[in-house]
Design a protein around this motif. Sequence first.
Motif, PDB file in Angstrom:
ATOM      1  N   GLU A  81      71.680  44.274 146.656  1.00  0.00           N
ATOM      2  CA  GLU A  81      71.621  43.120 145.769  1.00  0.00           C
ATOM      3  C   GLU A  81      73.004  42.594 145.418  1.00  0.00           C
ATOM      4  OE1 GLU A  81      69.351  44.516 142.491  1.00  0.00           O
ATOM      5  OE2 GLU A  81      67.406  44.308 143.515  1.00  0.00           O
ATOM      6  N   SER A  82      73.987  43.481 145.385  1.00  0.00           N
ATOM      7  CA  SER A  82      75.347  43.052 145.045  1.00  0.00           C
ATOM      8  C   SER A  82      76.057  42.376 146.212  1.00  0.00           C
ATOM      9  CB  SER A  82      76.170  44.256 144.579  1.00  0.00           C
ATOM     10  OG  SER A  82      76.380  45.154 145.662  1.00  0.00           O
ATOM     11  N   GLY A  83      75.595  42.653 147.457  1.00  0.00           N
ATOM     12  CA  GLY A  83      76.233  42.085 148.638  1.00  0.00           C
ATOM     13  C   GLY A  83      77.169  43.026 149.341  1.00  0.00           C
ATOM     14  N   VAL A  84      77.463  44.193 148.734  1.00  0.00           N
ATOM     15  CA  VAL A  84      78.402  45.120 149.357  1.00  0.00           C
ATOM     16  C   VAL A  84      77.783  45.798 150.575  1.00  0.00           C
ATOM     17  CG1 VAL A  84      77.795  47.196 148.046  1.00  0.00           C
ATOM     18  CG2 VAL A  84      80.157  46.858 148.812  1.00  0.00           C
ATOM     19  N   TRP A  85      76.447  45.873 150.626  1.00  0.00           N
ATOM     20  CA  TRP A  85      75.819  46.508 151.780  1.00  0.00           C
ATOM     21  C   TRP A  85      76.156  45.756 153.074  1.00  0.00           C
ATOM     22  CZ3 TRP A  85      73.802  51.009 152.976  1.00  0.00           C
ATOM     23  CH2 TRP A  85      73.077  51.123 154.163  1.00  0.00           C
ATOM     24  N   GLU A  86      76.170  44.457 153.004  1.00  0.00           N
ATOM     25  CA  GLU A  86      76.521  43.667 154.183  1.00  0.00           C
ATOM     26  C   GLU A  86      77.949  43.966 154.611  1.00  0.00           C
ATOM     27  OE1 GLU A  86      76.787  38.955 155.614  1.00  0.00           O
ATOM     28  OE2 GLU A  86      76.046  39.485 153.608  1.00  0.00           O
ATOM     29  N   ALA A  87      78.857  44.067 153.623  1.00  0.00           N
ATOM     30  CA  ALA A  87      80.255  44.359 153.946  1.00  0.00           C
ATOM     31  C   ALA A  87      80.402  45.754 154.558  1.00  0.00           C
ATOM     32  CB  ALA A  87      81.107  44.234 152.691  1.00  0.00           C
ATOM     33  N   ILE A  88      79.637  46.733 154.045  1.00  0.00           N
ATOM     34  CA  ILE A  88      79.713  48.098 154.554  1.00  0.00           C
ATOM     35  C   ILE A  88      79.240  48.147 156.015  1.00  0.00           C
ATOM     36  CG2 ILE A  88      78.706  50.407 154.358  1.00  0.00           C
ATOM     37  CD1 ILE A  88      78.645  50.013 151.331  1.00  0.00           C
ATOM     38  N   THR A  89      78.092  47.524 156.299  1.00  0.00           N
ATOM     39  CA  THR A  89      77.557  47.590 157.663  1.00  0.00           C
ATOM     40  C   THR A  89      78.477  46.894 158.655  1.00  0.00           C
ATOM     41  OG1 THR A  89      76.202  45.627 157.193  1.00  0.00           O
ATOM     42  CG2 THR A  89      75.157  47.770 156.900  1.00  0.00           C
ATOM     43  N   ARG A  90      79.072  45.789 158.248  1.00  0.00           N
ATOM     44  CA  ARG A  90      79.989  45.103 159.160  1.00  0.00           C
ATOM     45  C   ARG A  90      81.238  45.939 159.411  1.00  0.00           C
ATOM     46  NH1 ARG A  90      79.576  38.687 157.392  1.00  0.00           N
ATOM     47  NH2 ARG A  90      77.402  38.432 158.088  1.00  0.00           N
ATOM     48  N   LEU A  91      81.720  46.634 158.378  1.00  0.00           N
ATOM     49  CA  LEU A  91      82.898  47.503 158.545  1.00  0.00           C
ATOM     50  C   LEU A  91      82.568  48.632 159.528  1.00  0.00           C
ATOM     51  CD1 LEU A  91      85.139  48.823 155.653  1.00  0.00           C
ATOM     52  CD2 LEU A  91      84.366  50.345 157.464  1.00  0.00           C
ATOM     53  N   LEU A  92      81.425  49.267 159.347  1.00  0.00           N
ATOM     54  CA  LEU A  92      81.074  50.404 160.197  1.00  0.00           C
ATOM     55  C   LEU A  92      80.651  49.972 161.598  1.00  0.00           C
ATOM     56  CD1 LEU A  92      79.069  52.606 157.647  1.00  0.00           C
ATOM     57  CD2 LEU A  92      81.467  52.801 158.316  1.00  0.00           C
ATOM     58  N   ASN A  93      80.299  48.693 161.781  1.00  0.00           N
ATOM     59  CA  ASN A  93      79.875  48.204 163.089  1.00  0.00           C
ATOM     60  C   ASN A  93      81.013  47.602 163.892  1.00  0.00           C
ATOM     61  OD1 ASN A  93      77.112  48.782 163.461  1.00  0.00           O
ATOM     62  ND2 ASN A  93      76.518  47.155 162.032  1.00  0.00           N
ATOM     63  N   GLU A  94      82.243  47.745 163.409  1.00  0.00           N
ATOM     64  CA  GLU A  94      83.370  47.128 164.111  1.00  0.00           C
ATOM     65  C   GLU A  94      83.518  47.664 165.537  1.00  0.00           C
ATOM     66  OE1 GLU A  94      86.315  46.145 160.310  1.00  0.00           O
ATOM     67  OE2 GLU A  94      86.676  47.914 161.577  1.00  0.00           O
ATOM     68  N   GLU A  95      83.106  48.911 165.753  1.00  0.00           N
ATOM     69  CA  GLU A  95      83.235  49.490 167.091  1.00  0.00           C
ATOM     70  C   GLU A  95      82.055  49.138 167.984  1.00  0.00           C
ATOM     71  OE1 GLU A  95      83.904  53.629 166.742  1.00  0.00           O
ATOM     72  OE2 GLU A  95      85.722  53.428 165.510  1.00  0.00           O
ATOM     73  N   GLY A  96      81.056  48.459 167.450  1.00  0.00           N
ATOM     74  CA  GLY A  96      79.934  47.978 168.261  1.00  0.00           C
ATOM     75  C   GLY A  96      78.997  49.049 168.743  1.00  0.00           C
TER      76      GLY A  96
END
Length: 634
Positions: free
Chosen positions: A594-609
């Motif tokens: 709900e805060s929006g940090v989940w989207e930021a976390i998943t994008r950070l961890l998905n940087e390696e694809g």
Amino acid sequence: MQQGTAAHPDHDRAESETIGVAAYTRVSTAEQRHRYGIPVQRQAIQAYVERHSTWHLVEYRQDDGASGSTDSRPGFDALIEDIAAGQVQRVVVHRLDRLGRTEAAIWRCVWQIEDAGAQVECCVEPLGDPGIERWLTIDRLAREVEADYRRIVTRTQSGRQLKAVAGGWPGGPAPYGYRLAGKGTFGSVLEVDPAEAGVVALIADLLTEGRRSLKEVTTELNGRGVRTRSGRQWTPSNLSRRLGSGTFLGEAVFRRTDRQWGGHCTSVDGDGRPVHGESVSLALPPILTVDQVQAVGEALAAMSRPRRNPIAEYPLTGRIRGRCGLPYVGGLRGKDGLRTYRCSGMQGTRSCGCVFLPAAHAEEQMAERVNGVLASMPAGSRPGAPTSAAAMRLVRHGARVTLLDRLTAERRQDLQEARGTTAPVHLAAAAVRQIESDLGTLGRIAAHARDWLHELEAEILRDAPLLTVLASLTPDMRVLPPREQRRLVELLDVRVEVADPTFRYREGTTCLTTRWHQRTGELIPPDPSDAQWDRVEVLLRSWFPAHHFRSPLDLRAALTGMLHRLRSGILWSELPTRFGDRVNVRVRQRVWLESGVWEAITRLLNEEGRGTPVFRRPLPPLLIRTALDAEQVA
């Protein structure tokens, strides 16, 4: 003058060769009541055919209760197919009005028959040999037919208008809650039907006092054993239609102009005014009080919403069957707006047991099956390939329009010559009048021809996207909009069944985080490494105050548990305890989402694809058939 028209179908035939003849008959409901029926027409046609030694009656084609204002009817369409197959060279009708009741309908039927390879003949009056004289005869008869039709319509509508103005019921079934007194007479009026009036009062009470939905009202009615006028159970759809009638509006309106859809609506002119007479408000004997009528209107307004599931947006509506055998219909699921197909049997008082289908799943499986079937066929042998009947009709009719233009130009030249002739005045005047009459006839025929040409061109343009897919080496119906997909589904007679009638979805609702991943397509990242967790922790501390980290919950373990659940699809109750308290992990995930940090976390961890798709619960297997293949489980 040149006699321009289509070639006579028998010119290439030997004198003694037998000519195949089809008898076409049609009656409307009104004519059936007045005993002008099929047998009368057949007898006249048979006697007419017997007077021609080389004619042989090969078939009868008929349309029962079909409107004469249209040029496409089941019997007539089958007749055109028989002509195209070479079985018929003559079509005989009793009167020309059996082809249609308007000039446009008659001409289109005549042209369709000619383009298919036959010629129309009329028992009552010979139409003549091919040429302009034949056209003049058909034009004269067609004008007489339409004039007669207009007189009937005007007389009937004027009578209904007079009856409505006088306070009588102008025709049609009585609104729910009423019955006709003096039915069949000029003075027939509406009176309250005591049995239905009690149901009307009950419906009003359920809507206004209980503030119930339409589905809840129908459940209550069916539970009490109350049935509709036809003896069926109530459904939200038929209740909605009753609520829109004069019973709950306080009055009935003859010639309503605010409902211009369906097959029965008021004819209006370009300004939106009724063609056959002004609208008339008919006061109804009261069943409900004025306050009740107002309260019902307010209740309906509060629950009203625009229709959200037009059939064009759901190409498989009516094409899917479940365990109960009833068709599925498309619509949006109320709680989350998901496009689904649901069995129509679920609208009753009890569920039929059929599972719902996500529309995307059903349509994707159907598209894969259809694409595979089409790809396995040569492009030229696929149904509806570019050499379609519509395209051929367009070519033939385009030549006809060109011919009409040429004949019109020739007659205009004849008119100029007649006006400049040195012949006696009375002879010149007669010639001018005849040519002007011919020009008027050609103008009317050309106008009808151009109208049909424009419609054929519009049909070709409408078919262009569909024909492009059908002609492609790698056909893909998914590029078509839903409306065109629906046309292809009907063309191929696609039928879908739930292959496993015992299939059931897993209990529980899909969590918000899972829905977010399904909607966005964001992959579930692998578990964080030490370096990645350090970055995630910095991100969290920049997002939340210090007290967010005072919980005994191990946030790294909790994050790992969240990712594990999203990948595996386990329930929260099945989450291993090594990830922390299940309730706390669940609450923390919801806060992060709900805060929006989940989207930021998943994008950070998905940087390696190296992410994987979110778990999707199993969907029911589908059995998909078409008219072109054997059954196959998708």
